[in-house]
Structure formats: structure tokens, C-alpha cells
Design an enzyme around this catalytic site. Sequence first.
Site, PDB file in Angstrom:
ATOM      1  N   LYS A 134       0.863  -1.185   0.000  1.00  0.00           N
ATOM      2  CA  LYS A 134       0.000   0.000   0.000  1.00  0.00           C
ATOM      3  C   LYS A 134       0.900   1.236   0.000  1.00  0.00           C
ATOM      4  O   LYS A 134       1.546   1.550   0.990  1.00  0.00           O
ATOM      5  CB  LYS A 134      -0.889   0.041   1.247  1.00  0.00           C
ATOM      6  CG  LYS A 134      -1.941   1.147   1.155  1.00  0.00           C
ATOM      7  CD  LYS A 134      -2.346   1.738   2.491  1.00  0.00           C
ATOM      8  CE  LYS A 134      -1.382   2.729   3.042  1.00  0.00           C
ATOM      9  NZ  LYS A 134      -1.313   4.014   2.289  1.00  0.00           N
ATOM     10  N   GLU A 166      11.232   1.069   9.455  1.00  0.00           N
ATOM     11  CA  GLU A 166      12.240   2.084   9.106  1.00  0.00           C
ATOM     12  C   GLU A 166      11.573   3.432   9.334  1.00  0.00           C
ATOM     13  O   GLU A 166      10.740   3.852   8.533  1.00  0.00           O
ATOM     14  CB  GLU A 166      12.678   1.932   7.647  1.00  0.00           C
ATOM     15  CG  GLU A 166      13.395   0.635   7.336  1.00  0.00           C
ATOM     16  CD  GLU A 166      14.796   0.571   7.907  1.00  0.00           C
ATOM     17  OE1 GLU A 166      15.262   1.568   8.500  1.00  0.00           O
ATOM     18  OE2 GLU A 166      15.434  -0.484   7.785  1.00  0.00           O
ATOM     19  N   CYS A 217      14.893  10.250   4.915  1.00  0.00           N
ATOM     20  CA  CYS A 217      14.976   9.790   6.305  1.00  0.00           C
ATOM     21  C   CYS A 217      16.364  10.034   6.880  1.00  0.00           C
ATOM     22  O   CYS A 217      16.500  10.615   7.951  1.00  0.00           O
ATOM     23  CB  CYS A 217      14.599   8.322   6.376  1.00  0.00           C
ATOM     24  SG  CYS A 217      15.476   7.294   5.206  1.00  0.00           S
ATOM     25  N   GLU A 224      12.273  16.107  13.804  1.00  0.00           N
ATOM     26  CA  GLU A 224      12.637  15.932  12.399  1.00  0.00           C
ATOM     27  C   GLU A 224      11.874  16.953  11.551  1.00  0.00           C
ATOM     28  O   GLU A 224      10.645  16.959  11.530  1.00  0.00           O
ATOM     29  CB  GLU A 224      12.238  14.520  11.973  1.00  0.00           C
ATOM     30  CG  GLU A 224      12.543  14.228  10.531  1.00  0.00           C
ATOM     31  CD  GLU A 224      12.131  12.818  10.130  1.00  0.00           C
ATOM     32  OE1 GLU A 224      11.022  12.383  10.488  1.00  0.00           O
ATOM     33  OE2 GLU A 224      12.936  12.168   9.446  1.00  0.00           O
TER      34      GLU A 224
END
Length: 467
Positions: free
Chosen positions: A169, A242, A276, A373
Site C-alpha cells: 500500500k 524504518e 529519512c 525531524e
Amino acid sequence: MAFDLIIDGVRRQTAAHTDVKNPSTGAVAGRMPMATTQDLDDAIAAAARAFKTWSQTSDAERQAACHAIAAKIEAHAEELARLITAEQGKQLNGLGSRFEVGGTAAWTHATADMQLPVSVLQDNEQGRIELHRKPIGVIGSITPWNWPMLIGSWHIIPAVRTGNTVVIKPSPYTPLSTIRMVELMNEVLPPGVVNVVSGDDALGAALSSHPGIAKMVFTGSTATGRKIMASAAPTLKRITLELGGNDAGVVLPDADPKAIAPDLFWGAFINGGQTCAALKRLYVHDSIYEQVCNELVAFASTVPMGDGLDENNQLGPIQNAMQFKRVVELVEEAKQAGGRILCGGAPLAGNGYFYPITFVADVQEGIRLVDEEQFGPALPIIRYTDVEDAMRRANDNPMGLGGSVWSSDAAKAKVLAQRLECGTAWVNKHGGIQPNAPFGGVKQSGIGVEFSEEGLKEYTTVQTVYC
Ligand code: NAD
């Protein structure tokens, strides 16, 4: 081009669609099919049926299939790159969509070539013991919007290579390139081995909690990662997560500001910072602080940003309105806290989610631009005077994806880099990854690793055979 779900090797039309918009222009890049829960059930059932035969294929057969997938991607490279740019926004050139497609093909070939042979633990008069690696079953995959095709392939290829089947997905922001990639994979693979369902976040929750899924592999935010982990508990699904990062870079006093500026820049701003393992907090020693700031600003002025389809651009927009708003807010908050804007600092005029490269100097911990972040084109540059203090501050964060140390003395930097609390540590570079080296986060940046034989093992269970 029309986009449909791919279930059991065939296209399936949906009643509902949602427009996917190009973040450079607001133009419709394509229409995302909205899968129902029945579509999801059917996809998982198809993958379960396919698992019965795919898991029994020979290693050589699966290896050949993965190479054939890579060849399909290579044959359609330009089409796929343009699709990624249209939906994701990143530029075609430089470290943009052509790079993403090339990386997908290269990674796929490399993963195809990896082996997990049976290992013999003992073979003597007491008996023989072998360690076998077996596929797990139906893998559920959920991906983010920053590198949609590359990350999708990082989930699918090792799963298929080791004999599993997949239901993926993609992110609702960038589903189109994944759908097309899966369609191409289905020209090579038997029906049901790789299926794609697209839809909103609720579809992700339905997939990750589905009892027919044996393992979830997820790349995305830490907040969603926690939900995936919780939803895996009732049926004890295996998981690889992750998640987010807040990577620190520590520049030592003996570093050469001019020499390191380009690598610092791209370490932070690959894909406009929407990566990331990008450099997200930069600690610079007081003695060279202004020089590093000046070199970074000078380098930034050489990098054109704009519509991804323009061949000249090296950077594109922020991918979506939510992320754009977040970057705007974090920079405003940093300004309020006394941050000095070295360049950028406010959205660019015109259509699209364009925010310029922004360096914010004279900030420290205690503001979100440093502590959280940012996932966008704004980098805080933090002054320090004592290396031990910088190391402590670099590690004083719940994230642990990557980190780097920059110095003219690589041996000294390596010793410090190994003390960073992160899954990947770099010396005089940041963010580079390879298919033959494991990648994953420690602390709240994730569970498990991808890439290399270590990553491949995550798609298997161990069977110990006494024979
Ligand atoms: P996100 O967590 O918002 O969404 C990721 C995916 O999860 C999407 O497909 C989304 O539809 C789905 N999702 C959302 N809610 C869900 C739920 N409750 N259950 C199941 N699925 C759900 O992340 P994003 O904004 O798309 O991506 C940005 C984040 O991804 C950043 O934090 C970034 O650091 C991280 N990321 C990590 C890596 C890595 O390898 N560690 C790589 C790329 C991105």
C-alpha cells in the site's frame, strides 16, 4: 494514463478515485484508485494462494525473476522517472527521479544476486545440524511519499527474492509510480506474488492489522510505526520498521569549510531534506562556525530549485501541504527563538509548495527545528565549543538513524563517529547507502535492517534441521 489496483495479476478498477496532485504546479498527475476492504481481503487472499507455489520455487528461479524485474524497470526508466516527478515533485536530474529509478534497478539486480545458503552448524559423529532460511508468508508493505518507488522496491524485492508474496500500500500522496512498478513486475511474476492496493491511511491500518499478513514492513514516521507495531501484536506479525531520523553532523575544528560544504549541503538537502537519513542538525565548532555558514550559503546559491520537469533544476518542491506548513512553522518558531536566517526563511511566491534552502544559525536545543525531524529544506546550525559537549548533544535525542563526523583527520573522526548512537555512521559524508551494507535505525528510528544479506534474512524464519 489510468491507474488500477493490481490483484492476482490483473488490473481491478475501483468505484472511487482521488486526484494525485503535482506539488510543483497543483496539476493532476493521475487518479489514485481507492481500494475497499473487500479489495484488500482479495489481495491478501491472492497473495496467500500464490505463496503456496512461489515459496516452493527454486532459488535460481526467483533470482532470474528479480533480474527480469530490474530489466523491466530499466526498459521503462524514463516513463517511471516522469511519473515520480509528476506525483512527488522531485526534479528529473541530479539526485532526482532518474536517480531514483536507476537506484531501483541497481538495487534490484544487487538483491537478486544475494544468497542465503543453508549453513551447516555441526557435522560430526554426534550428528548433523543445518540452519535453513524459509519464507514467512504474505508480507504487508506500507511506504511513504519521499522516495516512493525506491522504498517500494526495497520492500518488495527482498520479500520476493526469498520466496514470500506481497501486498503493498503506497502513500496516498505518491501511489502512481508504485502502481505502475507493480504492473511491470506482474509482466514477469506469476499472478498474486505482488499485489498493490491504494487508498488512504485507514487502508494502511486495515492492512497492518489483517490476520492474513505474516509480516509487516513499514517505512514512514515514528508515530505511524508505533501504531503498526501495536497492530502486529494480536497475531504476532514479524515487523521491520524504518522510521524517522534526526541525524546530527558534528564538524570538528580541523575540518576544511570550503572542502566539506558541497557534501554537507547534499547530505542535508537531498530531495529537499525529505529523506529519512538526511543531515538534520549540524553542530559546528565555534572556531570555524562563520566560515562553514558562509560556504554553505555560497554553495546553496548555485543550486537551482523549481518545477521538477524543468531539466535545469537540482531541487524541487516540498511534497505536500502538510509538510510545507510544518517547515514554515518550524522556521518561524526558530526565528522567534533568536535564530539568524542565513538564507531563505520564507516560502517562495507563486504556485507550488516551494520553500527555499534555509540555514538557521545561532539556535540550539529546545526548539522543534533542532529537537524534531523537520523533513524539509531548513537546517539548524548549532555552535559548540567542546567536542565532548557536541557529542553528548548529538546523542541526546530519541532518534538514531544516521550521524556523521567531519574532520581533516579521518581516523580521529571515525573514533567519534562510532560513538554516535545511530544505525549508520559516516565520516566526511552523510546519507550515502548501498545495497551491500545494512541500513536501519536504533532507538526510536526503527526495528530491524534493510539491504545486504542481513536485510534479506528479515524476510525469512529460521528452521533448524537435525538430520
Ligand atoms: P507517514 O507515517 O505519515 O505515512 C507513511 C505511510 O503510512 C503512508 O502510506 C500512510 O498512508 C500510512 N499510514 C498512515 N497512518 C497509518 C496507520 N494508522 N496504519 C497504517 N498505515 C498508516 O509518513 P510519511 O509522512 O509518508 O513519511 C515521512 C516519514 O517517513 C518521515 O518521518 C521519514 O523520516 C520517514 N522515512 C523513514 C525512512 C527510513 O528508511 N527510516 C525512509 C523514508 C522516510
